[in-house]
Design a protein around this motif. Structure first.
Motif, mmCIF file in Angstrom:
data_model
loop_
_atom_site.group_PDB
_atom_site.id
_atom_site.type_symbol
_atom_site.label_atom_id
_atom_site.label_comp_id
_atom_site.label_asym_id
_atom_site.label_seq_id
_atom_site.Cartn_x
_atom_site.Cartn_y
_atom_site.Cartn_z
ATOM 1 N N ARG A 10 -51.456 -86.983 -14.070
ATOM 2 C CA ARG A 10 -51.325 -86.246 -15.222
ATOM 3 C C ARG A 10 -52.413 -85.104 -15.392
ATOM 4 N NH1 ARG A 10 -49.487 -89.181 -20.694
ATOM 5 N NH2 ARG A 10 -49.013 -86.887 -20.923
ATOM 6 N N ASN A 11 -51.791 -83.704 -15.485
ATOM 7 C CA ASN A 11 -52.753 -82.914 -15.502
ATOM 8 C C ASN A 11 -52.611 -81.826 -16.932
ATOM 9 O OD1 ASN A 11 -54.087 -80.329 -14.812
ATOM 10 N ND2 ASN A 11 -54.162 -80.873 -12.808
ATOM 11 N N PRO A 12 -53.899 -81.725 -17.406
ATOM 12 C CA PRO A 12 -53.657 -80.955 -18.866
ATOM 13 C C PRO A 12 -53.322 -79.468 -18.598
ATOM 14 C CG PRO A 12 -56.088 -81.411 -18.332
ATOM 15 C CD PRO A 12 -55.157 -82.280 -17.261
ATOM 16 N N TYR A 13 -53.344 -78.779 -17.174
ATOM 17 C CA TYR A 13 -53.203 -77.516 -17.002
ATOM 18 C C TYR A 13 -51.846 -77.063 -16.621
ATOM 19 C CZ TYR A 13 -58.242 -77.267 -16.460
ATOM 20 O OH TYR A 13 -59.741 -77.120 -16.920
ATOM 21 N N GLY A 14 -50.851 -78.292 -16.776
ATOM 22 C CA GLY A 14 -49.702 -78.006 -16.482
ATOM 23 C C GLY A 14 -49.064 -78.629 -15.164
ATOM 24 N N SER A 15 -47.781 -78.327 -14.585
ATOM 25 C CA SER A 15 -47.325 -79.220 -13.623
ATOM 26 C C SER A 15 -47.757 -78.628 -12.231
ATOM 27 C CB SER A 15 -45.793 -79.021 -13.525
ATOM 28 O OG SER A 15 -45.532 -77.440 -13.528
ATOM 29 N N PHE A 26 -49.701 -78.446 -5.016
ATOM 30 C CA PHE A 26 -50.922 -77.644 -5.276
ATOM 31 C C PHE A 26 -51.319 -77.788 -6.590
ATOM 32 C CE2 PHE A 26 -49.296 -75.172 -1.802
ATOM 33 C CZ PHE A 26 -49.799 -75.245 -0.987
ATOM 34 N N GLN A 27 -52.599 -77.840 -6.999
ATOM 35 C CA GLN A 27 -53.022 -77.963 -8.404
ATOM 36 C C GLN A 27 -52.433 -76.868 -9.147
ATOM 37 O OE1 GLN A 27 -54.137 -81.240 -8.165
ATOM 38 N NE2 GLN A 27 -54.938 -80.661 -10.044
ATOM 39 N N PRO A 28 -52.294 -77.008 -10.449
ATOM 40 C CA PRO A 28 -51.630 -75.944 -11.524
ATOM 41 C C PRO A 28 -52.666 -74.529 -11.139
ATOM 42 C CG PRO A 28 -51.864 -77.864 -12.619
ATOM 43 C CD PRO A 28 -52.538 -78.139 -11.410
ATOM 44 N N LEU A 29 -51.910 -73.435 -11.268
ATOM 45 C CA LEU A 29 -52.514 -71.976 -11.187
ATOM 46 C C LEU A 29 -53.822 -72.090 -12.140
ATOM 47 C CD1 LEU A 29 -49.637 -69.801 -10.284
ATOM 48 C CD2 LEU A 29 -51.273 -70.778 -8.592
ATOM 49 N N PRO A 37 -56.585 -77.825 -3.987
ATOM 50 C CA PRO A 37 -56.862 -78.938 -4.720
ATOM 51 C C PRO A 37 -57.727 -78.912 -5.779
ATOM 52 C CG PRO A 37 -58.275 -78.894 -2.884
ATOM 53 C CD PRO A 37 -57.411 -77.559 -2.628
ATOM 54 N N SER A 38 -58.197 -79.915 -6.701
ATOM 55 C CA SER A 38 -59.165 -79.767 -7.634
ATOM 56 C C SER A 38 -60.452 -79.610 -7.494
ATOM 57 C CB SER A 38 -58.829 -81.091 -8.651
ATOM 58 O OG SER A 38 -59.193 -82.366 -7.896
ATOM 59 N N SER A 39 -61.387 -79.514 -8.200
ATOM 60 C CA SER A 39 -62.681 -79.369 -7.871
ATOM 61 C C SER A 39 -63.053 -80.783 -7.420
ATOM 62 C CB SER A 39 -63.549 -78.834 -8.894
ATOM 63 O OG SER A 39 -63.229 -77.244 -9.279
ATOM 64 N N SER A 40 -62.738 -81.843 -8.009
ATOM 65 C CA SER A 40 -63.155 -83.212 -8.049
ATOM 66 C C SER A 40 -62.706 -83.543 -6.607
ATOM 67 C CB SER A 40 -62.687 -84.219 -8.988
ATOM 68 O OG SER A 40 -61.277 -84.048 -8.936
ATOM 69 N N THR A 41 -61.711 -83.277 -6.155
ATOM 70 C CA THR A 41 -61.249 -83.612 -4.678
ATOM 71 C C THR A 41 -62.262 -82.934 -3.573
ATOM 72 O OG1 THR A 41 -58.889 -83.873 -5.208
ATOM 73 C CG2 THR A 41 -59.466 -83.364 -3.055
ATOM 74 N N LEU A 42 -62.512 -81.481 -3.999
ATOM 75 C CA LEU A 42 -63.402 -80.906 -3.059
ATOM 76 C C LEU A 42 -64.803 -81.524 -3.033
ATOM 77 C CD1 LEU A 42 -62.343 -77.165 -3.862
ATOM 78 C CD2 LEU A 42 -61.680 -78.531 -1.869
ATOM 79 N N GLN A 43 -65.336 -81.847 -4.104
ATOM 80 C CA GLN A 43 -66.479 -82.496 -4.045
ATOM 81 C C GLN A 43 -66.494 -83.870 -3.291
ATOM 82 O OE1 GLN A 43 -66.857 -82.722 -8.422
ATOM 83 N NE2 GLN A 43 -68.112 -81.079 -8.786
ATOM 84 N N LYS A 44 -65.523 -84.578 -3.695
ATOM 85 C CA LYS A 44 -65.275 -85.857 -2.972
ATOM 86 C C LYS A 44 -65.404 -85.660 -1.366
ATOM 87 C CE LYS A 44 -62.215 -90.162 -2.524
ATOM 88 N NZ LYS A 44 -60.891 -90.549 -3.128
ATOM 89 N N LEU A 45 -64.611 -84.497 -0.938
ATOM 90 C CA LEU A 45 -64.397 -84.350 0.541
ATOM 91 C C LEU A 45 -65.867 -83.550 1.164
ATOM 92 C CD1 LEU A 45 -60.997 -83.603 0.724
ATOM 93 C CD2 LEU A 45 -62.019 -85.557 1.285
ATOM 94 N N GLY A 46 -66.811 -83.314 0.383
ATOM 95 C CA GLY A 46 -67.963 -82.775 0.697
ATOM 96 C C GLY A 46 -68.309 -81.256 0.571
ATOM 97 N N ALA A 47 -67.910 -80.988 -0.691
ATOM 98 C CA ALA A 47 -67.950 -79.347 -0.965
ATOM 99 C C ALA A 47 -69.387 -79.120 -1.324
ATOM 100 C CB ALA A 47 -67.062 -79.127 -2.261
ATOM 101 N N LEU A 48 -70.030 -77.918 -1.070
ATOM 102 C CA LEU A 48 -71.545 -77.733 -1.230
ATOM 103 C C LEU A 48 -71.841 -77.468 -2.829
ATOM 104 C CD1 LEU A 48 -74.259 -77.068 0.160
ATOM 105 C CD2 LEU A 48 -73.428 -74.753 0.338
ATOM 106 N N GLU A 49 -72.714 -78.168 -3.166
ATOM 107 C CA GLU A 49 -73.045 -78.146 -4.580
ATOM 108 C C GLU A 49 -74.422 -78.610 -4.680
ATOM 109 O OE1 GLU A 49 -71.755 -80.347 -8.977
ATOM 110 O OE2 GLU A 49 -70.918 -81.184 -7.169
ATOM 111 N N TRP A 50 -75.194 -77.498 -5.521
ATOM 112 C CA TRP A 50 -76.650 -77.302 -5.466
ATOM 113 C C TRP A 50 -77.306 -78.591 -5.995
ATOM 114 C CZ3 TRP A 50 -79.967 -77.554 -9.556
ATOM 115 C CH2 TRP A 50 -81.424 -77.142 -9.332
ATOM 116 N N ASP A 51 -76.823 -78.994 -7.237
ATOM 117 C CA ASP A 51 -77.342 -80.363 -7.980
ATOM 118 C C ASP A 51 -77.130 -81.513 -6.837
ATOM 119 O OD1 ASP A 51 -78.350 -81.748 -10.537
ATOM 120 O OD2 ASP A 51 -76.682 -82.757 -9.982
ATOM 121 N N LYS A 52 -76.352 -81.887 -6.382
ATOM 122 C CA LYS A 52 -76.145 -82.915 -5.356
ATOM 123 C C LYS A 52 -76.956 -82.793 -4.192
ATOM 124 C CE LYS A 52 -71.509 -84.091 -6.897
ATOM 125 N NZ LYS A 52 -71.866 -85.455 -7.504
ATOM 126 N N VAL A 53 -77.068 -81.472 -3.633
ATOM 127 C CA VAL A 53 -78.136 -81.434 -2.710
ATOM 128 C C VAL A 53 -79.575 -81.793 -2.810
ATOM 129 C CG1 VAL A 53 -78.831 -79.869 -0.812
ATOM 130 C CG2 VAL A 53 -76.082 -80.031 -1.401
#
Length: 239
Positions: A10-15, A26-29, A37-53
């Protein structure tokens, strides 16, 4: 998009956008206006994030951009093939690398065939796009050798870097123990992975050595010049 599974949450941004794709929709526009995809999915798959690095010492996130690796190596492979056949003109541009992404898309679809819906239409659409772009390369002043070399490099890299577990294995946690499969990948995926890795290594090494030894590809393939320029009544390929 399989990991993202927009339709399963379920997504609060819509369908979801393109809901007919179900799990691959795809995630809602309002959440991702770039159709992804969503940001959480990208983070799970290895997205670059300063804090995590920096703070969580996840330095591996600096090198998990597979598409960047495919792009760079495909451009390199395209330049190698171009240097074997083009002697009297120059070549510039990133089209070889872009064709590598097309090749990787094709091999990714083939090796991960079991997790896709609308397989036939996806394959047909991709092949039409590839053939059209390669056909443009037979016009004069276009380095189609770079396109072909980049495409072949990306095609082999896709089998190596973009392999995904088979659909039945991914869904195994929802099945009773007697119905679960033990193999994460199918036999043909292992075969394609090994063969592509071998061919890629041989091709890059041999292709890199030959130009520095003065080898002219046209001496060994008398019809290959038609791959880059096809003479017609409207133009000549001599220059």
């Amino acid at each position: 998009m399989y990991v993202n599974d927009c339709s399963g949450h379920r997504n609060p941004y819509g369908s979801c956008v393109a809901g007919f794709l179900r799990r691959f929709s795809f995630q809602p526009l309002r959440e991702n206006h770039l159709l992804g995809p969503s940001s959480s999915t990208l983070q799970k798959l290895g997205a670059l994030e300063w804090d995590k690095v920096v703070h969580q010492h996840q330095g591996w996130r600096l090198v998990t951009f597979w598409i960047g690796i495919i792009y760079l190596l495909s451009g390199f492979g395209g330049s190698i093939l171009s240097s074997l056949f083009i002697r009297n003109s120059i070549s510039v541009g990133a089209s070889g690398a872009l064709f590598g992404l097309l090749g990787a898309m094709l091999s990714e679809l083939i090796t991960n065939w079991t997790i896709y819906t609308n397989k036939a239409s996806s394959l047909f659409t991709l092949l039409v796009i590839i053939m059209f772009n390669l056909a443009v390369g037979i016009l004069p002043h276009v380095d189609n050798y770079s396109h072909i070399g980049g495409f072949l490099t990306g095609f082999l890299l896709g089998f190596v870097l973009l392999i995904q577990p088979q659909f039945i294995w991914l869904e195994g946690h929802n099945l009773p123990p007697t119905d679960r499969v033990k193999s994460k990948y199918m036999a043909y995926q292992y075969i394609l992975w090994v063969m592509s890795l071998i061919l890629l290594g041989i091709g890059l090494i041999v292709g890199l050595v030959m130009p520095f030894r003065g080898v002219n590809g046209n001496d060994h393939c008398h019809w290959c010049h038609y791959l880059s320029c096809l003479p017609t009544s409207r133009w000549s390929c001599r220059n």
